[in-house]
Design a protein around this motif. Sequence first.
Motif, PDB file in Angstrom:
ATOM      1  N   ASP A 111     -41.521   5.972 -12.872  1.00  0.00           N
ATOM      2  CA  ASP A 111     -42.245   4.983 -13.657  1.00  0.00           C
ATOM      3  C   ASP A 111     -42.801   5.596 -14.936  1.00  0.00           C
ATOM      4  O   ASP A 111     -42.793   4.961 -16.000  1.00  0.00           O
ATOM      5  CB  ASP A 111     -43.366   4.358 -12.834  1.00  0.00           C
ATOM      6  CG  ASP A 111     -44.289   5.380 -12.189  1.00  0.00           C
ATOM      7  OD1 ASP A 111     -43.873   6.542 -11.978  1.00  0.00           O
ATOM      8  OD2 ASP A 111     -45.437   5.028 -11.879  1.00  0.00           O
ATOM      9  N   VAL A 119     -37.132   1.921 -10.424  1.00  0.00           N
ATOM     10  CA  VAL A 119     -38.563   1.627 -10.588  1.00  0.00           C
ATOM     11  C   VAL A 119     -38.872   0.243 -10.021  1.00  0.00           C
ATOM     12  O   VAL A 119     -39.879   0.054  -9.319  1.00  0.00           O
ATOM     13  CB  VAL A 119     -38.975   1.722 -12.068  1.00  0.00           C
ATOM     14  CG1 VAL A 119     -40.395   1.203 -12.265  1.00  0.00           C
ATOM     15  CG2 VAL A 119     -38.868   3.177 -12.547  1.00  0.00           C
ATOM     16  N   ALA A 120     -38.001  -0.731 -10.289  1.00  0.00           N
ATOM     17  CA  ALA A 120     -38.210  -2.085  -9.769  1.00  0.00           C
ATOM     18  C   ALA A 120     -38.186  -2.100  -8.240  1.00  0.00           C
ATOM     19  O   ALA A 120     -38.888  -2.896  -7.604  1.00  0.00           O
ATOM     20  CB  ALA A 120     -37.141  -3.027 -10.314  1.00  0.00           C
ATOM     21  N   ARG A 156     -34.305   1.690 -14.487  1.00  0.00           N
ATOM     22  CA  ARG A 156     -35.038   0.425 -14.351  1.00  0.00           C
ATOM     23  C   ARG A 156     -34.935  -0.115 -12.923  1.00  0.00           C
ATOM     24  O   ARG A 156     -35.919  -0.599 -12.343  1.00  0.00           O
ATOM     25  CB  ARG A 156     -34.496  -0.604 -15.336  1.00  0.00           C
ATOM     26  CG  ARG A 156     -34.735  -0.256 -16.802  1.00  0.00           C
ATOM     27  CD  ARG A 156     -34.382  -1.434 -17.698  1.00  0.00           C
ATOM     28  NE  ARG A 156     -34.529  -1.122 -19.106  1.00  0.00           N
ATOM     29  CZ  ARG A 156     -35.683  -1.149 -19.765  1.00  0.00           C
ATOM     30  NH1 ARG A 156     -36.802  -1.455 -19.113  1.00  0.00           N
ATOM     31  NH2 ARG A 156     -35.730  -0.870 -21.057  1.00  0.00           N
ATOM     32  N   LEU A 183     -40.110   5.655  -6.941  1.00  0.00           N
ATOM     33  CA  LEU A 183     -40.800   6.291  -8.062  1.00  0.00           C
ATOM     34  C   LEU A 183     -40.713   7.813  -8.047  1.00  0.00           C
ATOM     35  O   LEU A 183     -41.289   8.476  -8.898  1.00  0.00           O
ATOM     36  CB  LEU A 183     -42.268   5.860  -8.066  1.00  0.00           C
ATOM     37  CG  LEU A 183     -42.509   4.343  -8.082  1.00  0.00           C
ATOM     38  CD1 LEU A 183     -43.994   4.052  -8.164  1.00  0.00           C
ATOM     39  CD2 LEU A 183     -41.761   3.677  -9.231  1.00  0.00           C
ATOM     40  N   GLY A 227     -39.315   0.277  -6.413  1.00  0.00           N
ATOM     41  CA  GLY A 227     -40.408   1.100  -5.911  1.00  0.00           C
ATOM     42  C   GLY A 227     -40.015   2.533  -5.623  1.00  0.00           C
ATOM     43  O   GLY A 227     -40.781   3.277  -4.998  1.00  0.00           O
ATOM     44  N   LEU A 254     -39.877   6.095 -17.279  1.00  0.00           N
ATOM     45  CA  LEU A 254     -39.467   4.810 -17.844  1.00  0.00           C
ATOM     46  C   LEU A 254     -40.404   4.397 -18.970  1.00  0.00           C
ATOM     47  O   LEU A 254     -39.944   3.956 -20.040  1.00  0.00           O
ATOM     48  CB  LEU A 254     -39.450   3.740 -16.748  1.00  0.00           C
ATOM     49  CG  LEU A 254     -39.146   2.310 -17.213  1.00  0.00           C
ATOM     50  CD1 LEU A 254     -37.779   2.230 -17.875  1.00  0.00           C
ATOM     51  CD2 LEU A 254     -39.232   1.340 -16.038  1.00  0.00           C
ATOM     52  N   SER A 255     -41.699   4.550 -18.762  1.00  0.00           N
ATOM     53  CA  SER A 255     -42.669   4.180 -19.788  1.00  0.00           C
ATOM     54  C   SER A 255     -42.469   5.001 -21.058  1.00  0.00           C
ATOM     55  O   SER A 255     -42.492   4.457 -22.170  1.00  0.00           O
ATOM     56  CB  SER A 255     -44.089   4.369 -19.249  1.00  0.00           C
ATOM     57  OG  SER A 255     -45.046   4.106 -20.244  1.00  0.00           O
TER      58      SER A 255
END
Length: 266
Positions: A223, A250-251, A247, A255, A253, A226-227
Motif C-alpha cells: 500500500d 492492495v485491493a 493495485r 499488503l 488486502g 502504491l501510494s
Amino acid sequence: MGAGIAHAFLAAGASVVVIESADDTAAAAGERVDRTLAKAAERGALTGTVDEVRARLRLATTAEALDGCGLVVEAVPEAVDLKTEVLAAVEKVVPDAVLATNTSSLSVDGLAAALANPQRFLGLHFFNPVPASALVEIVVGDQTASPVVEDATAWVEALGKTAITVADSPGFASSRLGVALALEAMRMLEEGVASAEDIDAAMTLGYKHPMGPLRTTDVVGLDVRLSIAEHLAKEVGPRFDPPAILRDKVAAGELGRKGGKGFYVW
C-alpha cells in the motif's frame, strides 16, 4: 519507523521522547523499542545495558512532552494533512527546535508551508529497518537554512550512518530509484518473465542488492509503494504508473509482511 528511529538515537546515547496518539499505542511503541534493544544487546551492538539505555526513553501522548528537545522527527503516515497538522502542533511547543519529516516521497516544501519557521525544517528519510540501515537521506527544502543541514548531517554521522543530501523533488533520490526498480520487477512478474524469487535473486546475486525489489516491497508495504508510485506518476510522468498486479494485491488486502502476504507469504 518511529520505534526504529527512537532506537537509533537511544543507541547513540541521546535522550528520546516518543509521542503516540494514545496510551496503548505509546505502550506498543515502547515494547517495539524494548525488543530491538534486546536484540542489539544480544549482538553486542549496544553500549550499556538495555535498562540503562531504556531509561533515556520517555513515552507520551501530547506534544507538550517535547519541550526541551533540539530535534523532532515526524514519522506519521504518508498523509499531507496529518503531517502538516502534527508538524504545526510540534512547532508551537518547540519553536527553536529543528523539525524533520521522515517522508519518503512528499514534498518538503509543501509540508513547510504550514510552519512559521520553515528555515528550521528539512527531510530526514530513514530506511527500514532503521537500526540496521546505513543510510539517511537529507532532503533540503528551498527555505532550509544551511546551518540546519550541517547539524542534520552531524546527527546522522553520530548515529553511525551515512548521509546523502538531495534537493526537494518528487521521490527524492532513493524512493524514485527504488520504486522504478520495483515497478519494473512487478511488470516482469505480471508478464511471466520469471518468478518473484528468481527476479529478486537476479538483483541480490547479480547486483549484490541486500534484498530483491519484490521482497523489499513486501517489507515496505504494498500500500505504501502504491501510494508513492501514484504520487510519482502524477508528478514525474506515466513511467511510474502502478501496474495492475500492485493495485490488485492492495485491493485484495495483500499488503506484504505486515499482512502476512504480498509477493511472498510471510
